[in-house]
Enzyme design. Sequence first.
Site, PDB file in Angstrom:
ATOM      1  N   ASN A   1      48.213  46.835  27.130  1.00  0.00           N
ATOM      2  CA  ASN A   1      47.465  46.858  28.384  1.00  0.00           C
ATOM      3  C   ASN A   1      48.065  47.975  29.224  1.00  0.00           C
ATOM      4  O   ASN A   1      49.081  47.788  29.892  1.00  0.00           O
ATOM      5  CB  ASN A   1      47.601  45.489  29.072  1.00  0.00           C
ATOM      6  CG  ASN A   1      46.816  45.420  30.371  1.00  0.00           C
ATOM      7  OD1 ASN A   1      46.193  46.416  30.766  1.00  0.00           O
ATOM      8  ND2 ASN A   1      46.860  44.289  31.030  1.00  0.00           N
TER       9      ASN A   1
ATOM     10  N   LYS B   1      51.935  47.125  29.525  1.00  0.00           N
ATOM     11  CA  LYS B   1      52.388  45.832  29.011  1.00  0.00           C
ATOM     12  C   LYS B   1      52.051  45.785  27.530  1.00  0.00           C
ATOM     13  O   LYS B   1      50.993  46.268  27.124  1.00  0.00           O
ATOM     14  CB  LYS B   1      51.650  44.688  29.724  1.00  0.00           C
ATOM     15  CG  LYS B   1      52.019  44.580  31.183  1.00  0.00           C
ATOM     16  CD  LYS B   1      51.430  43.316  31.784  1.00  0.00           C
ATOM     17  CE  LYS B   1      51.530  43.366  33.282  1.00  0.00           C
ATOM     18  NZ  LYS B   1      50.348  42.900  33.972  1.00  0.00           N
TER      19      LYS B   1
ATOM     20  N   ARG C   1      43.453  46.576  25.710  1.00  0.00           N
ATOM     21  CA  ARG C   1      42.618  45.974  26.746  1.00  0.00           C
ATOM     22  C   ARG C   1      41.947  47.109  27.517  1.00  0.00           C
ATOM     23  O   ARG C   1      42.618  48.049  27.966  1.00  0.00           O
ATOM     24  CB  ARG C   1      43.480  45.160  27.708  1.00  0.00           C
ATOM     25  CG  ARG C   1      42.661  44.653  28.860  1.00  0.00           C
ATOM     26  CD  ARG C   1      43.510  44.036  29.937  1.00  0.00           C
ATOM     27  NE  ARG C   1      42.675  43.578  31.022  1.00  0.00           N
ATOM     28  CZ  ARG C   1      42.976  43.724  32.301  1.00  0.00           C
ATOM     29  NH1 ARG C   1      44.098  44.325  32.661  1.00  0.00           N
ATOM     30  NH2 ARG C   1      42.169  43.269  33.219  1.00  0.00           N
TER      31      ARG C   1
ATOM     32  N   HIS D   1      37.598  39.673  33.718  1.00  0.00           N
ATOM     33  CA  HIS D   1      38.356  38.525  33.174  1.00  0.00           C
ATOM     34  C   HIS D   1      37.635  37.894  31.974  1.00  0.00           C
ATOM     35  O   HIS D   1      37.896  36.738  31.641  1.00  0.00           O
ATOM     36  CB  HIS D   1      38.538  37.400  34.223  1.00  0.00           C
ATOM     37  CG  HIS D   1      39.472  37.722  35.333  1.00  0.00           C
ATOM     38  ND1 HIS D   1      39.310  37.191  36.603  1.00  0.00           N
ATOM     39  CD2 HIS D   1      40.593  38.477  35.379  1.00  0.00           C
ATOM     40  CE1 HIS D   1      40.275  37.633  37.390  1.00  0.00           C
ATOM     41  NE2 HIS D   1      41.058  38.413  36.677  1.00  0.00           N
TER      42      HIS D   1
ATOM     43  N   GLY E   1      44.059  38.000  40.909  1.00  0.00           N
ATOM     44  CA  GLY E   1      42.607  38.199  40.906  1.00  0.00           C
ATOM     45  C   GLY E   1      42.003  36.872  40.490  1.00  0.00           C
ATOM     46  O   GLY E   1      42.631  36.138  39.724  1.00  0.00           O
TER      47      GLY E   1
ATOM     48  N   ARG F   1      42.030  40.356  47.880  1.00  0.00           N
ATOM     49  CA  ARG F   1      40.612  40.769  47.967  1.00  0.00           C
ATOM     50  C   ARG F   1      39.798  39.722  48.716  1.00  0.00           C
ATOM     51  O   ARG F   1      39.996  38.525  48.533  1.00  0.00           O
ATOM     52  CB  ARG F   1      40.004  40.941  46.569  1.00  0.00           C
ATOM     53  CG  ARG F   1      40.621  42.032  45.734  1.00  0.00           C
ATOM     54  CD  ARG F   1      39.783  42.279  44.487  1.00  0.00           C
ATOM     55  NE  ARG F   1      40.475  43.120  43.531  1.00  0.00           N
ATOM     56  CZ  ARG F   1      40.872  42.704  42.331  1.00  0.00           C
ATOM     57  NH1 ARG F   1      40.631  41.469  41.915  1.00  0.00           N
ATOM     58  NH2 ARG F   1      41.504  43.525  41.515  1.00  0.00           N
TER      59      ARG F   1
ATOM     60  N   GLU G   1      45.209  36.006  27.175  1.00  0.00           N
ATOM     61  CA  GLU G   1      44.312  37.145  26.953  1.00  0.00           C
ATOM     62  C   GLU G   1      44.823  38.054  25.842  1.00  0.00           C
ATOM     63  O   GLU G   1      44.036  38.592  25.067  1.00  0.00           O
ATOM     64  CB  GLU G   1      44.167  37.948  28.253  1.00  0.00           C
ATOM     65  CG  GLU G   1      43.333  37.213  29.289  1.00  0.00           C
ATOM     66  CD  GLU G   1      43.562  37.718  30.706  1.00  0.00           C
ATOM     67  OE1 GLU G   1      44.589  37.343  31.306  1.00  0.00           O
ATOM     68  OE2 GLU G   1      42.732  38.485  31.198  1.00  0.00           O
TER      69      GLU G   1
END
Length: 396
Positions: free
Chosen positions: A7, A14, A88, A177, A207, A236, A379
């Site tokens: 990622n 990552k 990703r 997501h 998020g 957000r 994930e």
Amino acid sequence: MKILVLNAGSSSIKFQLFEMNENRSLATGIIEQIGEHDSSGKIEYDGNIIEKKEQIKNHNSGLMLMNMLLIESFTIKSLDELGAIGHRVVHGGEKFTKPAKIDEEVIKEIEQLIPLAPLHNPAHLDGIKVTMEQSPQVPQVAVFDTAFHATIPSYAYMYALPYEAYEKDRVRKYGFHGTSHFYVKKEAEKYLKVENINAITLHLGNGASMAAIKNGKCVDTTMGLTPLEGLIMGTRSGDIDPAILFYLARKNGLDIDNLDNMLNKQSGLKGICGSNDMREIEKMAKKGDKKAQLSLEMFAYRIKKYIGSYSAIVGKLDCIIFTGGIGENSIDTRVRCCADLENLGIELDLVKNNQKIKEILDISLKESKIKVLVIPTNEELEIAIQTNLLLETKIA
Ligand code: ADP
């Protein structure tokens, strides 16, 4: 076979290495502060940690350090040992409704999507290009955050703007997501022994987003063209009256960048109470901090509104699923989100809800018509699984 999942962000990479015969994680790591003075790399494996502090100028040197850490930890002997690398990728636009084996064509398509994800896609592309150069013999696959949402019907993904905003500028709901929503719905199907489940998934982390799933397919989600729409998040705002932007711009002389920064970085829980860390906010609220209390109420209220509207969309639900750092760990958030939903058929078992969660847990009362599940998301594993599946089907 071993699969490495990457990622790549703008200043960090990552990574996680999996043994696919057992779907087992062998090592996880991160390269941080790329391009800064205090950059570093870390790998954790089998209870051990190796850490290196050194200057990492760019993704190329970041990935070289990752390779060194993987080899030093003996989790692989050389990169040639990898069966595949799964990347990703946040935005797959309308083009990528499934994972894609990466070649020049796919790289070009991801490049064309940069205007839709200007922060994320360029960083993913850096990661992809460097690993393609470093390990040209290892097959590489892109797994898109948007892909699971590709089944949302047009009446749900269109915004009621002039049609050319969609045709010319690709403005529509894409959702994010997706890998997490898909992973937890798949786990719920196994756990409840139901095929093609009807569910509402709540991925609540920094998020946060929800998905409405009918017959196993996503039919709506809270995030939109960008991750800004929908739930209240760490920083957000989620849904607001769009005219607030015109009002604040005119009144306070704000420009587009000011507004972008305000809505994405200075709003949400942080905007209301000063913190975007749920653990801290819960502590502040318990001590009587009124703004912290308000932010918790607002957070749960928005979620409840979506639970109501998604149960109207899906019809007879099998379950709702909590996941993400907050969904998996915040006992009180789950209570607030499920309070007074008996009429919808959702009844929480407060004793079960209080348990520490390590694996899938049903936290609903026996008589609850709709099961309430907590499912830890994964994930990275899902990216590894999809990478493996794509290569297997291609080879077959
Ligand atoms: P990201 O979206 O960055 O991956 P995570 O899924 O890790 O984020 O979720 C981070 C959020 O989870 C933070 O708000 C954090 O405070 C919250 N969280 C983690 N553990 C707990 C806990 N035990 N109780 C309440 N909130 C928690």
